[in-house]
Design a protein around this motif. Structure first.
Motif, PDB file in Angstrom:
ATOM      1  N   GLY A 218       0.811  -1.159   0.011  1.00  0.00           N
ATOM      2  CA  GLY A 218       0.034   0.651   0.105  1.00  0.00           C
ATOM      3  C   GLY A 218       1.191   1.621   0.065  1.00  0.00           C
ATOM      4  O   GLY A 218       2.647   1.237  -0.239  1.00  0.00           O
ATOM      5  N   GLU A 219       0.163   2.347   0.071  1.00  0.00           N
ATOM      6  CA  GLU A 219       0.516   3.490   0.468  1.00  0.00           C
ATOM      7  C   GLU A 219       1.818   3.641   1.512  1.00  0.00           C
ATOM      8  O   GLU A 219       2.941   4.095   1.864  1.00  0.00           O
ATOM      9  CB  GLU A 219      -0.052   4.637   0.043  1.00  0.00           C
ATOM     10  CG  GLU A 219       0.409   6.304  -0.087  1.00  0.00           C
ATOM     11  CD  GLU A 219      -0.507   7.479  -0.355  1.00  0.00           C
ATOM     12  OE1 GLU A 219      -1.193   7.138  -1.123  1.00  0.00           O
ATOM     13  OE2 GLU A 219      -0.741   8.227   1.005  1.00  0.00           O
ATOM     14  N   ALA A 220       0.792   4.249   2.906  1.00  0.00           N
ATOM     15  CA  ALA A 220       1.535   4.479   3.706  1.00  0.00           C
ATOM     16  C   ALA A 220       0.342   4.412   4.958  1.00  0.00           C
ATOM     17  O   ALA A 220      -0.673   4.062   4.639  1.00  0.00           O
ATOM     18  CB  ALA A 220       2.019   5.881   4.267  1.00  0.00           C
ATOM     19  N   PRO A 221       0.852   3.887   6.489  1.00  0.00           N
ATOM     20  CA  PRO A 221       0.114   4.179   7.224  1.00  0.00           C
ATOM     21  C   PRO A 221      -0.852   4.871   7.792  1.00  0.00           C
ATOM     22  O   PRO A 221      -0.285   6.081   7.192  1.00  0.00           O
ATOM     23  CB  PRO A 221       0.879   4.100   8.419  1.00  0.00           C
ATOM     24  CG  PRO A 221       2.351   3.537   8.010  1.00  0.00           C
ATOM     25  CD  PRO A 221       2.034   4.331   7.092  1.00  0.00           C
ATOM     26  N   GLY A 222      -2.399   4.911   8.170  1.00  0.00           N
ATOM     27  CA  GLY A 222      -2.915   5.768   8.505  1.00  0.00           C
ATOM     28  C   GLY A 222      -2.774   5.944  10.041  1.00  0.00           C
ATOM     29  O   GLY A 222      -2.010   5.472  10.393  1.00  0.00           O
TER      30      GLY A 222
ATOM     31  N   GLU B  43      -3.547   2.500  11.498  1.00  0.00           N
ATOM     32  CA  GLU B  43      -2.189   1.975  11.517  1.00  0.00           C
ATOM     33  C   GLU B  43      -1.497   2.258  13.167  1.00  0.00           C
ATOM     34  O   GLU B  43       0.012   1.485  13.360  1.00  0.00           O
ATOM     35  CB  GLU B  43      -1.500   1.895  10.033  1.00  0.00           C
ATOM     36  CG  GLU B  43      -2.933   1.114   8.963  1.00  0.00           C
ATOM     37  CD  GLU B  43      -3.687   1.738   8.684  1.00  0.00           C
ATOM     38  OE1 GLU B  43      -4.262   3.237   8.661  1.00  0.00           O
ATOM     39  OE2 GLU B  43      -5.245   1.459   8.363  1.00  0.00           O
TER      40      GLU B  43
ATOM     41  N   PRO C 257      -0.747  -2.973   9.537  1.00  0.00           N
ATOM     42  CA  PRO C 257      -1.088  -2.207   8.099  1.00  0.00           C
ATOM     43  C   PRO C 257      -2.018  -2.340   7.935  1.00  0.00           C
ATOM     44  O   PRO C 257      -3.100  -3.867   8.574  1.00  0.00           O
ATOM     45  CB  PRO C 257      -0.064  -2.932   7.631  1.00  0.00           C
ATOM     46  CG  PRO C 257       0.052  -4.654   7.380  1.00  0.00           C
ATOM     47  CD  PRO C 257       0.475  -3.838   9.051  1.00  0.00           C
ATOM     48  N   PHE C 258      -3.611  -1.836   7.426  1.00  0.00           N
ATOM     49  CA  PHE C 258      -4.682  -2.070   6.678  1.00  0.00           C
ATOM     50  C   PHE C 258      -5.529  -2.427   7.974  1.00  0.00           C
ATOM     51  O   PHE C 258      -6.252  -3.474   7.759  1.00  0.00           O
ATOM     52  CB  PHE C 258      -4.666  -3.049   5.371  1.00  0.00           C
ATOM     53  CG  PHE C 258      -3.818  -2.019   4.403  1.00  0.00           C
ATOM     54  CD1 PHE C 258      -4.516  -1.556   3.555  1.00  0.00           C
ATOM     55  CD2 PHE C 258      -2.829  -2.073   3.685  1.00  0.00           C
ATOM     56  CE1 PHE C 258      -4.462  -0.410   2.489  1.00  0.00           C
ATOM     57  CE2 PHE C 258      -2.414  -1.537   2.949  1.00  0.00           C
ATOM     58  CZ  PHE C 258      -3.276  -0.345   2.078  1.00  0.00           C
TER      59      PHE C 258
ATOM     60  N   ALA D  22      -9.859   0.849   5.167  1.00  0.00           N
ATOM     61  CA  ALA D  22      -9.616   0.599   3.710  1.00  0.00           C
ATOM     62  C   ALA D  22      -9.018  -1.578   3.988  1.00  0.00           C
ATOM     63  O   ALA D  22      -9.412  -2.087   3.017  1.00  0.00           O
ATOM     64  CB  ALA D  22      -8.293   0.806   3.156  1.00  0.00           C
TER      65      ALA D  22
ATOM     66  N   ASN E 259       3.445  -1.002   3.520  1.00  0.00           N
ATOM     67  CA  ASN E 259       4.001  -0.328   2.438  1.00  0.00           C
ATOM     68  C   ASN E 259       4.735   0.301   2.385  1.00  0.00           C
ATOM     69  O   ASN E 259       5.901   0.410   2.516  1.00  0.00           O
ATOM     70  CB  ASN E 259       2.979   0.906   3.602  1.00  0.00           C
ATOM     71  CG  ASN E 259       1.416   0.250   3.816  1.00  0.00           C
ATOM     72  OD1 ASN E 259       0.889   1.151   2.580  1.00  0.00           O
ATOM     73  ND2 ASN E 259       0.961   0.400   5.177  1.00  0.00           N
TER      74      ASN E 259
ATOM     75  N   HIS F  26      -6.445   1.548  -5.057  1.00  0.00           N
ATOM     76  CA  HIS F  26      -6.514   1.481  -3.877  1.00  0.00           C
ATOM     77  C   HIS F  26      -7.450   1.230  -3.122  1.00  0.00           C
ATOM     78  O   HIS F  26      -8.402   1.581  -3.755  1.00  0.00           O
ATOM     79  CB  HIS F  26      -5.578   2.790  -3.449  1.00  0.00           C
ATOM     80  CG  HIS F  26      -5.628   3.024  -1.314  1.00  0.00           C
ATOM     81  ND1 HIS F  26      -6.278   2.276  -0.544  1.00  0.00           N
ATOM     82  CD2 HIS F  26      -3.781   2.266  -0.831  1.00  0.00           C
ATOM     83  CE1 HIS F  26      -5.722   2.410   0.329  1.00  0.00           C
ATOM     84  NE2 HIS F  26      -4.345   2.824  -0.040  1.00  0.00           N
TER      85      HIS F  26
HETATM   86  N1  URA Z   1      -3.894   3.176   2.969  1.00  0.00           N
HETATM   87  C1  URA Z   1      -2.400   2.653   3.307  1.00  0.00           C
HETATM   88  O1  URA Z   1      -1.974   2.713   2.061  1.00  0.00           O
HETATM   89  N2  URA Z   1      -1.728   1.489   3.656  1.00  0.00           N
HETATM   90  C2  URA Z   1      -2.092   0.864   4.973  1.00  0.00           C
HETATM   91  O2  URA Z   1      -2.035   0.670   6.000  1.00  0.00           O
HETATM   92  C3  URA Z   1      -3.713   1.897   5.280  1.00  0.00           C
HETATM   93  C4  URA Z   1      -3.932   2.422   4.563  1.00  0.00           C
END
Ligand code: URA
Length: 205
Positions: free
Chosen positions: A50-54, A57, A63-64, A68, A90, A169
């Motif tokens: 994925g992109e990055a933790p929110g 997370e 992650p995730f 999402a 991520n 995504h």
């Molecule tokens: N969106 C992401 O790209 N990564 C995550 O871990 C959570 C949401």
């Protein structure tokens, strides 16, 4: 060797996770609760990036795990998988925010992505998956730069011996539920890769 002893790959991955949790290579460490290295078996044939933790997370260290993540679990279930079957990580391992907590989520910068890249490379070197599923534009850009997601989503890309499956995504479904159909159709491609590829024996160098 006893049956319960973790494999060399598992041990290498655990060591790597520890290092990632201590990482201060970019300014994101200042505002995070904790880094989110990723999770899943070192023997996974599928790695999802994925992109990055929110915010969720960042709180939980996994992650995730937010909204999402629920979409992702539904997608995995549509091909008979659960999150324990795959490794999820991520591009960037710390939550990008505008400032101190709670702050707002923002996309990672080019510098933050570059600083984090060696961690992702090392994860992939240890796991050696059959396929890397990129979730969203930023993840795709790391593996197939310059390819527009709108054109290549759901198509397998093989480059230098690595198979990539670009996906939108999962968060797009939160804005418009009808995107689930597109994501599920694209995800079906995983079946093809998995039946074709044989498990490659992992070695840790
Ligand atoms: N969106 C992401 O790209 N990564 C995550 O871990 C959570 C949401």
């Amino acid at each position: 060797m006893s049956a319960s002893r973790p494999s060399a790959a598992t041990q290498a991955l655990l060591r790597l996770h520890k290092q990632i949790r201590l990482c201060t290579r970019c300014p994101l460490h200042r505002f995070r609760t904790q880094a989110v290295p990723g999770g899943g078996p070192s023997s996974a044939r599928i790695v999802l990036v994925g992109e990055a933790p929110g915010r969720q997370e960042d709180r939980q260290g996994e992650p995730f795990v937010g909204a999402a993540g629920k979409v992702l679990e539904e997608l995995l279930a549509s091909v008979g998988l659960s999150r324990t079957d795959v490794y999820i990580t991520n591009v960037v391992k710390s939550r990008p925010t505008s400032g101190p907590r709670p702050g707002r989520n923002r996309p990672p910068t080019t510098d933050e992505i570059a600083a984090c890249r060696p961690w992702l490379d090392e994860q992939l070197r240890i796991i050696r998956p059959a396929v890397i599923v990129t979730l969203g534009r930023i993840a795709l850009e790391q593996f197939a730069p310059g390819r527009p997601l709108a054109k290549v989503h759901g198509r397998l890309i093989t480059d230098s011996g690595v198979t990539i499956l670009p996906l939108y995504h999962p968060a797009v479904v939160l804005y418009r539920r009808t995107w689930m159909r597109v994501l599920k159709r694209d995800f079906q491609q995983l079946r093809r890769v998995l039946t074709k590829s044989r498990r490659v024996q992992k070695t840790v160098r």
